[in-house]
Each structure stands twice: as structure tokens, then as C-alpha cells.
Design a protein around this motif. Structure first.
Motif, PDB file in Angstrom:
ATOM      1  N   UNK A  77     -22.517   8.820  83.779  1.00  0.00           N
ATOM      2  CA  UNK A  77     -23.773   8.073  83.864  1.00  0.00           C
ATOM      3  C   UNK A  77     -24.674   8.585  84.994  1.00  0.00           C
ATOM      4  N   UNK A 130     -30.828  12.247  85.977  1.00  0.00           N
ATOM      5  CA  UNK A 130     -31.344  13.407  86.715  1.00  0.00           C
ATOM      6  C   UNK A 130     -31.109  14.743  86.032  1.00  0.00           C
ATOM      7  N   UNK A 161     -32.347  -0.311  78.147  1.00  0.00           N
ATOM      8  CA  UNK A 161     -32.292  -0.287  79.608  1.00  0.00           C
ATOM      9  C   UNK A 161     -33.091   0.907  80.130  1.00  0.00           C
ATOM     10  N   UNK A 162     -33.741   0.690  81.254  1.00  0.00           N
ATOM     11  CA  UNK A 162     -34.607   1.717  81.831  1.00  0.00           C
ATOM     12  C   UNK A 162     -33.782   2.774  82.558  1.00  0.00           C
ATOM     13  N   UNK A 179     -31.253   3.994  78.137  1.00  0.00           N
ATOM     14  CA  UNK A 179     -29.856   3.561  78.145  1.00  0.00           C
ATOM     15  C   UNK A 179     -29.707   2.273  77.344  1.00  0.00           C
ATOM     16  N   UNK A 234     -41.005   2.930  83.620  1.00  0.00           N
ATOM     17  CA  UNK A 234     -41.510   2.633  84.968  1.00  0.00           C
ATOM     18  C   UNK A 234     -42.286   3.807  85.554  1.00  0.00           C
ATOM     19  N   UNK A 241     -40.860   5.716  88.652  1.00  0.00           N
ATOM     20  CA  UNK A 241     -39.404   5.800  88.543  1.00  0.00           C
ATOM     21  C   UNK A 241     -39.000   7.102  87.865  1.00  0.00           C
ATOM     22  N   UNK A 242     -37.999   7.027  86.983  1.00  0.00           N
ATOM     23  CA  UNK A 242     -37.486   8.237  86.349  1.00  0.00           C
ATOM     24  C   UNK A 242     -38.531   8.919  85.474  1.00  0.00           C
ATOM     25  N   UNK A 294     -42.548  10.757  93.161  1.00  0.00           N
ATOM     26  CA  UNK A 294     -41.841   9.821  92.296  1.00  0.00           C
ATOM     27  C   UNK A 294     -40.320   9.941  92.476  1.00  0.00           C
ATOM     28  N   UNK A 295     -39.623   9.049  91.821  1.00  0.00           N
ATOM     29  CA  UNK A 295     -38.171   8.972  91.999  1.00  0.00           C
ATOM     30  C   UNK A 295     -37.444  10.309  91.804  1.00  0.00           C
ATOM     31  N   UNK A 296     -37.739  11.082  90.753  1.00  0.00           N
ATOM     32  CA  UNK A 296     -36.987  12.331  90.585  1.00  0.00           C
ATOM     33  C   UNK A 296     -37.132  13.274  91.793  1.00  0.00           C
ATOM     34  N   UNK A 302     -32.154   0.318  88.395  1.00  0.00           N
ATOM     35  CA  UNK A 302     -33.057   1.289  89.035  1.00  0.00           C
ATOM     36  C   UNK A 302     -33.336   0.929  90.496  1.00  0.00           C
TER      37      UNK A 302
END
Lengths: 460, 222
Positions: free
Chosen positions: A22, A27, A232-233, A236, A262, A265-266, B56-58, B102
């Protein structure tokens, strides 16, 4: 489900798909592929034009979202395997998907249809405060929303307590709260004369057990109603979510796939959010067999989607989906400001305007960053739906929408970080009659007049 | 070859280059404390940029991973100098019934980048597991995230069980997540409320400093 015979083939991929730790999935698989498709399909955010009118960009975005979904798949956190879907299966699911559904029942049934960019058919309007709510106000809030004239569907606030006891997810208290939630809704719907109104219920049930407990065509969630099932963010899912998928399809109610990509976010920035919105629609269709997708992209820090970095992906993803599919999808507004503030009315109007012109159906309106109990009312949602109806009926173009959006952003965007949180429902609504206070109504009316002056042609 | 180059590599998230440069700096006899001191500033800058979403996050994740590679190389050298102790030990997780991760993952990354030792228990974590793991780790802090109003009560449950076990004074309980507020933290007796992931390291460091100061003052009074 458009492909019900695939239900178990998809489920089985949770057990047979490629294994992935996971910690590596986002990433090492999701982020690199997302960056790759953004570059390959030349997706470029333009802050000066939050409502772009670029058909080619929309089509490239569709391809980018498709490739992202096909290559990345959906990760099951329980089995640690990736569910993947082929090009052929995506095409088949899109071909067999229905572009319209009759939802609700009896005289309250409504035909919900796919929309086009700049469509003159008004959007399907799902009113939803999205917030949590204390037990003593829940019934009144249900009444207040169900009184709304433009309401096509309703998703009630989430109960925090039932019988004076705090509701705890996956516990008996949640089953009890879910029962109270649907009984409140059914009674309120009957009392306002809309017994067959389309309900998306019940938000109080976060766990599958609570959802399953209230499936009942006599007193509970009917087969003419809907459930929303989250992804799921980001990208997922989990067995508890699949439990809901299987139950809903076997029970026979409508299924919405709930996703919240988001910003920050990712997904990275606006381009990533846009690509992911498209990909999530395919995910909802192919993996959950969803009848519609319910999207609420939001800003990592503000938990809102009314500023331009979120309006742009909403606008461009809507165009991508409208031009390349016949899917149904709702745009769920999340505002920074709270009830009985002018800023909330502006934010909702802007979100609804952008969404409607770019083909979305409306799901309005989470306010005050969706953080506080009782902090939402039907009146902000009303202005959003009225804007949606108006701009559709007048045939507003994307260029016109862009112009008005920029004017509206001028009114609130600089205050996004420190927006006023407003007041609670009972401070701006009469709890007994479930009607807005005069002060609240006057504020709504003032903003509506101002919107009319900007070029929005309200029918009343 | 300089500490500045290493800082640049970490900032851009170049893991391979960061590892290589850190090893070379060690081979050349550069003071590891000097390197760490510079990298703390870099990570602070990255954290600030992320808080403002200028990155950003990455990107932050890549810098964090590059930093981890460097810390692994420096660790033996720091230990020889009697340094390299973490700022604090943290047990972190999302409470029972809640699958959202997150916010929790960002907090983990930011704490690790600020030299905290973090054990991440994942999502849907039973309240007793937070406590058992904190006992095993010798943690200073229990961090519990909740993203739903119907899972918030589990944050309270952790505190209640700690009290019943006579362990409340042993750990600082930090809460966060979308529906949490300062009011809720006060209601349940949490030690700290983090309004967002970006602010978590600074707030936790302040909390630990205040605790240490209070403890030393009490010691002096005795």
C-alpha cells in the motif's frame, strides 16, 4: 448496474489482481502515471479562464483520464491487490451505460438525464447540506430542505446522536441512528406532500452494516432511492465499500460513486484534479457499476471547491465527460463561508454556474468547509439551484459563464483562507416552521438581485 | 561538493543524488551536525511551501524520502557524537471504523522530516492498539486522526482508556482530522488539536517544550 454480469468478475480481481504494498501504490504507481498523462495530453491549467471553452482540451483530458484509470487501476486496501480493467471493458461499460434513469416513485418520480455542455435542460438538483446535525434539529432540517421548490432529490444531514447517544460508526448506535435518519426523512417527505421523492440515504450510516439495515421498500431506503459509495482518496477501495456495492446491486437501488480528489494532495494541482475526476467516473462505472458519479474535488487546506484552482478542473472535466460519454454526474459544492453570509451565497452561485454550463448536475451545498455541526441551510442551496436553472434556460455559453465567474470570484476569492463561518441552522431558520428568518431571506434576495444584474436571467 | 548542494538535492527530492552527496560529505569528514542543521532549515522551508500549497504532496513526499536516505547515512556518525536522538516518539493512526489516511500520512511525513520517530499504525486502529503500541515504543505522543463525525468518539475513547489504566499522564494525546475542532479537543481532554497537517510538527514541538519546561520547573520547586 450497466454490466451486472461483471459484478463478480470485478470482485474476484480483488483477490487475483497484481499485489502491491500500500505504501508504494500512490507514490510509485499513481503519481508517476498521473504526471505522465498530464504531460502527454498537454493538460494545462489556465487561472485566467476558470471556465475554458476549449473542446480539444476537453477531449485530451478524457483520454488522459481513461489512460490513468486503465493503467493504474483501483487498489483494494484489504487484499493489497490492484483491480484493473481493460480498454475493451471500459468501452463495453460506456456503451451499455444508460443515459437516463427514472428516480423516486409515484408522482414524485423524476427523469434524470445526461446533459451536454451549454445544455438548455436544467440540471438535476440534489439538495444536500452534507454537514452533521444534532438530533433535535434533524427533522426540522429535513422538512426545510424538502420544502424547496427546485428539489429533485435530497441527501439529508448526518445525525450525530440518536436517543441522546453519540452515534459510533460500525456499532449498534449507527444502526439505530440510521433507522432514525430514514424515519425522519420518510415522515418529513410525507408531511410536505412528496412521499416518493428521490432520496440519497442514509448518510448517517458510514459502515456497511448501517446501510444494509435500512434497505426496506416500506419504511426505509427504497429501490427507487440511491446510496453513494465512496472511493478512498486516491484510487483506493476496501471490502467494506464492496459490501455496499454488492448489497445495493442485489437490493436494486441506484448507486452513486462518491469521490473527492484533493487539490494539493496526491493529485497535485488543478491539472491532476481534472484528470482524476474523469478517471473516477470510469472507475465508478466499471468497478462499482455506479449509475452516476458524485464528485467533490476539494482544496487540501480549505476543504472547499469554489476558488478558481478547483473551478477550472470542474469545468474542464464536465466538458470532457459530456463530450465523450453519456454518463450522469453531480458536482458537489463545498464552500468556505458559513450560513447567512453573503460570501456563501456568492460561492454557491459561482459553483452552480460553472458546473451547470459545463454539463454537470448539481449537488449543493456544503458550507463552512463542511466542518461544523448544523452549519448549513436550504437557502444557499436554493440560490445555487436557481442559478443552475436560469443559466441553462437562457442558454448561457462558456464564455459568458467565464466572464460572470471572474466577477463573482472578485467578490470572495481573496477571503477564502479566512472566510466567515456564519451561523447555525437554528439561528437563521425557524425550527418549528422550517422556514428562513426574514433577515436571512432578505440577504438571499439581495444577492439574487445582484446576480440578476450580472446577467443571470432568473425566471422568477 | 558542499552541504548546499546536498540541501538542493533534498529540496528537489533527488534521492539518488542526496544519498551520494551525503556519503561523500561523510567521507570527507564534514561535521554531521552541520549537515543536519542545514537540512532542518531546508525541510522547514519545504514544509512552509507545502502549507501554502506552493508545492504539492508528491513533491514534499520526494523531499522527505531524500531526507530519510541522508539521515540513514548520517545516523551512525551522529550517534558517535552523542547526537541524533529523535525530538519525540509518536504513535500515529486513524481511529477505528475510519479508512481515511491522507491527513495522517502527511502528518507522518512532516514529523519524520522534523526528526520525530513515528510508528504508523495505519487506518481503522482499535483504541487499545494505540495504547499497547505506545507502551511498547516508549512513545511520548499518541496521535489519533478521524475524518468522520461518527468515528470522532474513538478519539475520546483513547483518552478514557488511558485514564482508566492510570496511563493518562504518560502520553500527550494529539488529535486532528476534518471534523475535529479545538472545542472537541477541550471536551475530551486532548492535549493538543492540530487544525491541519502542516502545523502539526511546530505545535507538537511547542507542546513538548512546554511539558519539559513545566517538568523542570516542578523539579526545581521540589
Amino acid at each position: 448496474m450497466s454490466n451486472p454480469y461483471r459484478l463478480w468478475e470485478i470482485q474476484q480481481r480483488s483477490n487475483t489482481g497484481p499485489f502491491c504494498d500500500e505504501n508504494d501504490f500512490l507514490p510509485k504507481i499513481f503519481v508517476p502515471k498521473l504526471k505522465e498523462v498530464i504531460k502527454k495530453y498537454e493538460i494545462k491549467y489556465d487561472p485566467k479562464n476558470p471556465v475554458p471553452a476549449d473542446d480539444d482540451l476537453a477531449d485530451r483530458l478524457w483520454q488522459a483520464g481513461w489512460e490513468l484509470f486503465r493503467e493504474v487501476g483501483l487498489y483494494n486496501t484489504d487484499t493489497h491487490r490492484i483491480i484493473k480493467v481493460s480498454d475493451e471493458e471500459i468501452k463495453e461499460a460506456l456503451y451499455t451505460a444508460s443515459d437516463r434513469y427514472w428516480v423516486g416513485s409515484g408522482k414524485d418520480a423524476v427523469l434524470w438525464k445526461h446533459r451536454q455542455v451549454e445544455d438548455t435542460e436544467p440540471p438535476f438538483c440534489i439538495f444536500s447540506p452534507d454537514c452533521t446535525c444534532s438530533e433535535e434539529l434533524h427533522y426540522s432540517m429535513c422538512l426545510a430542505f424538502l420544502k424547496e421548490p427546485l428539489l429533485d432529490g435530497f441527501c439529508a444531514p448526518i445525525l450525530e446522536d440518536s436517543m441522546g447517544l453519540k452515534i459510533l460508526s460500525a456499532s449498534p448506535f449507527e444502526i439505530n441512528g440510521s433507522t432514525q435518519h430514514i424515519y425522519n426523512l420518510r415522515l418529513a417527505a410525507k408531511q410536505v406532500g412528496r412521499p416518493g421523492v428521490f432520496l440519497v440515504a442514509v448518510g448517517t450510516a458510514e459502515h456497511d452494516s448501517g446501510q444494509i439495515a435500512v434497505s426496506n421498500n416500506e419504511w426505509g431506503v427504497r429501490t427507487s432511492d440511491s446510496r453513494i459509495i465512496g472511493t478512498l482518496t486516491e484510487f483506493k477501495t476496501a471490502d467494506t465499500l464492496f459490501n455496499r456495492v454488492v448489497h445495493c446491486h442485489q437490493y436494486g437501488c441506484y448507486v452513486g460513486n462518491l469521490t473527492g480528489p484533493i487539490y494539493g494532495g496526491w493529485c497535485g494541482g488543478s491539472e491532476g484534479v481534472a484528470v482524476v475526476l474523469v478517471a473516477y467516473s470510469l472507475n465508478g462505472l466499471c468497478i462499482y457499476g455506479a449509475n452516476y458519479n458524485q464528485h467533490f474535488p476539494f482544496h487540501l487546506n480549505w476543504v472547499s471547491n469554489t476558488t478558481r484552482e478547483l473551478l477550472w478542473p470542474i469545468a474542464v472535466a464536465g466538458q470532457a465527460m459530456a463530450r465523450n460519454s453519456k454518463l450522469l454526474y453531480t458536482s458537489n459544492g463545498f464552500a468556505n463561508a458559513g450560513p447567512m453570509t453573503e460570501m456563501l451565497f456568492y460561492e454557491t452561485a459561482c459553483h452552480a454556474l460553472v458546473s451547470t454550463v459545463t454539463s454537470w448536475h448539481l449537488w449543493e451545498m456544503a458550507s463552512a468547509r463542511n466542518k461544523f455541526r448544523n452549519r448549513a441551510t436550504p437557502l444557499e442551496a436554493r440560490i445555487g439551484m436557481e442559478v443552475g436553472h436560469a443559466v441553462a434556460r437562457q442558454g448561457m455559453t462558456r464564455e459568458q459563464a467565464n466572464e460572470i465567474t471572474l466577477k463573482l470570484l472578485d467578490k470572495y476569492e481573496s477571503r477564502a483562507a479566512d472566510a466567515p463561518m456564519g451561523v447555525e441552522y437554528q439561528e437563521c431558520y425557524d425550527v418549528a416552521t422550517a422556514l428562513p428568518t426574514q433577515e436571512h431571506f432578505d440577504m438571499y434576495r439581495r444577492v439574487k438581485d445582484e446576480l440578476a444584474e450580472m446577467g443571470i436571467e432568473f425566471p422568477y | 561538493m558542499s552541504v548546499e548542494e546536498l540541501c538542493q538535492a533534498v529540496e528537489t527530492g533527488d534521492q539518488k543524488k542526496s544519498k551520494l552527496l551525503a556519503q561523500k560529505l561523510m567521507d570527507e569528514g564534514t561535521d554531521p551536525l552541520k549537515i543536519i542543521s542545514s537540512l532542518i532549515k531546508v525541510m522547514g522551508k519545504i514544509g512552509d511551501k507545502f502549507s501554502r500549497l506552493e508545492i504539492f504532496l508528491p513533491e514534499m513526499m520526494m523531499s522527505g524520502e531524500a531526507m530519510s536516505e541522508v539521515v540513514q547515512i548520517l545516523s551512525p556518525h551522529l550517534k558517535r557524537k552523542g547526537a541524533g536522538q529523535p525530538k519525540g516518539r509518536v504513535i500515529l493512526g486513524t481511529v477505528k471504523g475510519d479508512l481515511h489516511d491522507i491527513g495522517k500520512n502527511i502528518v507522518k511525513l512532516m514529523l519524520e522530516s522534523n526528526f520525530f520517530e513515528v510508528k504508523d499504525l495505519g487506518v481503522d486502529v482499535d483504541s487499545t492498539d494505540f495504547i499497547k503500541e505506545a507502551e511498547t515504543m516508549g512513545a511520548d505522543i499518541i496521535g489519533a486522526s478521524s475524518l468522520m463525525s461518527t468515528t470522532l468518539p474513538h478519539q475520546k475513547e483513547i483518552i478514557d482508556i488511558l485514564k482508566e489504566l492510570g496511563l493518562r499522564g504518560k502520553y500527550k494525546v494529539v488529535i486532528g482530522g476534518a471534523p475535529t475542532t479545538q472545542e472537541w479537543a477541550d471536551d475530551i481532554g486532548a492535549d493538543l488539536y492540530c487544525p491541519d497537517a502542516g502545523s502539526a510538527p511546530k505545535l507538537i514541538i511547542n507542546l513538548l517544550k512546554t511539558t519539559l519546561k513545566k517538568a523542570s520547573m516542578e523539579e526545581m520547586e521540589r
